[in-house]
Design an enzyme around this catalytic site. Structure first.
Site, short mmCIF file in Angstrom:
data_model
loop_
_atom_site.label_atom_id
_atom_site.label_comp_id
_atom_site.label_asym_id
_atom_site.label_seq_id
_atom_site.Cartn_x
_atom_site.Cartn_y
_atom_site.Cartn_z
N GLU A 39 40.59 -89.64 27.77
CA GLU A 39 41.30 -88.57 28.47
C GLU A 39 40.48 -88.20 29.69
OE1 GLU A 39 40.55 -84.30 26.89
OE2 GLU A 39 40.87 -85.53 25.08
N GLU A 58 34.45 -85.69 21.35
CA GLU A 58 33.56 -84.76 22.07
C GLU A 58 32.57 -84.08 21.13
OE1 GLU A 58 35.84 -82.19 24.64
OE2 GLU A 58 37.15 -83.82 25.27
#
Length: 537
Positions: A365, A259
């Site tokens: 995820e 991220e």
């Protein structure tokens, strides 16, 4: 001949008359009185609820603005046309109008207006894609990148589960998630996600590694350089860490500093430094643990604009992942009815288009929240539908996807609880069970899917009985039924995602046909009709 002063006086008078006879539509330039008159007539018709008549007036003005290249005003008018069509429930026409609003706003550099118009249009856009199930062996290496741990076809299923008390007891290890999560969901999972702070020894995960080895599962390590990227050096720690991975005896996905495109992580903001450190870690891992680890580069799904800035390069990346979450958000509903009309599946589109031809891609995820946290409203029906549509349709729309990790937790970071935990919601759990039952979803690294899917929309289908499925998207967030018509006759109907049905195409051999797909909303009302061309071999 008029004198010079008199001539100037006449000219000024003429200019004054012209100015008085001209007005402007908000946001644009000046136009002749008749254009303004038509615009006012349209507004008056709207005020009386006569939207069809108002649209007709607006279209006259829009055509004139396009003709005279007054694109800013054209964009404004198409916004009004789209709004009126949406009030009339003519959503396909509203979409077409907002597409034009976006187009003409873009022509005059109104980027944010263009983006907003496109978002409105996409929220209501209807579409249908048809697929047939086939033997994976027939595809050969079509979907294969020859990457470490990669199945030729199929997707490894995984989860982050250690925070779900129903499947994992951190104090007693009874149950341990490697056993508890399969018991909860009814299927063995191929891998589990763990978060790991860079600088710690891998031995701190000893029990997790031992359980993974005993249960035949892999681990995905979400490695976080909490102290910043400068902490990552070519030093004894990094080389020892790589050796520990090599010695672990299980497949490990090394997801380094994920991220990175988001400003919520300390390793965001310096793409050049990020790439340097990712490459350093990748070089050491590849050299020390070439058969034990896959280097995973995994941005967040948002923001999109800077994702590519952080890509380290094909030589350093084995798999591309993405964090992919959906939380109910009605604020962007163009119909202002408090619905979230977005598609969790569609959010995977950008990463897939950017990297799926180069690397195996997966959801490293993600999940769909069953609560609207701002209002604490239960959205189980919506989230269950989104979850099933995602897992059941993913293999068809994105056949090169090679893994999906579900985030099984009710996470309370930033004082905003995010509700994903399967054990806390029986309906969402049942949706998940149904979703992963497909043999496409693999329980062990090294497994292969026996099935795959081939798109037949605008393509060919064999002249025999075929198992047809569809990805149908419409303005309504939940569909209840889909029917298939050929030649004016209903040939199949289904009430379950992914709208699977058997259709005998043999009777249409050698013909180009149109499969009419009709989808119905949760109340049984027709939501959209889509025509899909197919050629029968």
């Amino acid at each position: 001949m008029l004198g010079q002063k008199k001539w100037k006086s006449v000219l000024l008078l003429l200019i004054a008359v012209m100015v008085l006879s001209i007005t402007a539509i908000p946001g644009g330039n000046a136009y002749a009185m008749n254009v303004w008159g038509i615009y006012k007539e349209a507004q008056q018709l709207e005020a009386k609820g006569k939207y069809t008549e108002a649209i007709a007036k607006y279209k006259i003005i829009a055509a004139e603005f396009v003709k005279t290249q007054q694109y800013g005003n054209a964009s404004n008018i198409y916004r009004n046309i789209g709004a009126d069509y949406s009030i009339l429930g003519k959503y396909d026409d509203a979409v077409a109008s907002w597409d034009l609003e976006a187009l003409y706003a873009g022509k005059v550099g109104q980027t944010q207006i263009s983006i907003a118009a496109k978002r409105k249009a996409d929220a209501l856009r209807s579409s249908a894609q048809l697929f047939v199930e086939t033997e994976a062996a027939k595809l050969g290496n079509t979907n294969y990148h020859q990457a470490i741990f990669e199945p030729k076809n199929g997707a490894l299923i995984g989860a982050y589960a250690e925070l779900d008390p129903k499947v994992h007891n951190a104090k007693t290890s009874n149950p341990f998630y490697t056993e508890g999560f399969p018991q909860l969901t009814g299927k063995k999972h191929a891998a589990y996600l763990l978060y790991f702070t860079y600088g710690n020894p891998l031995s701190s995960l000893k029990s997790h590694i031992e359980e993974a080895r005993a249960n035949g599962t892999a681990l995905q390590l979400g490695i976080q350089p909490i102290k910043g990227l400068n902490q990552v050096q070519d030093d004894a720690y990094l080389h020892q860490f790589a050796q520990e991975i090599a010695d672990a005896g299980i497949p490990i996905f090394v997801r380094f500093a994920n991220e990175m495109n988001g400003d919520w992580v300390p390793w965001n903001g310096n793409p050049k430094l990020y790439i340097e450190k990712f490459r350093l870690v990748a070089n050491v891992i590849h050299k020390t643990a070439p058969d034990s680890a896959a280097m995973v580069w995994a941005p967040g799904q948002i923001p999109e604009y800077n994702i590519e800035d952080y890509y380290p390069g094909d030589a350093y990346v084995d798999w591309v992942g993405v964090s992919l979450y959906t939380i109910f958000n009605p604020t962007l509903d163009p119909l202002k009815k408090g619905e979230d009309r977005s598609s969790h599946l569609d959010k995977f589109d950008l990463i897939y288009k950017l990297y799926a031809d180069r690397k195996p891609v997966f959801i490293s995820e993600g999940g769909v929240s069953y609560m609207y946290p701002e209002k604490l409203q239960d959205k189980t029906a919506w989230s269950s539908y989104q979850l099933k549509q995602f897992y059941m349709t993913l293999p068809m729309v994105y056949p090169k996807v090679k893994g999906v990790f579900y985030f099984d937790s009710n996470h309370d970071a930033s004082n905003r609880v995010k509700y994903y935990m399967l054990s806390a919601n029986a309906k969402l759990l049942e949706a998940y069970k149904q979703s992963i039952a497909s043999p496409f979803y693999l329980s062990t690294v090294g497994d292969e899917s026996p099935i795959a899917y081939r798109k037949i929309s605008g393509a060919t289908v064999e002249a025999s009985t075929q198992k047809v499925s569809a990805y149908v998207k419409s303005w309504t967030p939940i569909l209840s039924k889909v029917t298939y018509e050929i030649g004016g006759k209903v040939v199949a109907a289904t009430t379950q995602l992914p709208w699977k049905a058997s259709i005998n195409f043999a009777v249409y051999k050698g013909k180009s046909i149109t499969v009419v797909v009709k989808a119905y909303d949760s109340n049984g009302k027709l939501a959209t009709t889509q025509k899909v061309p197919v050629t029968v071999k």
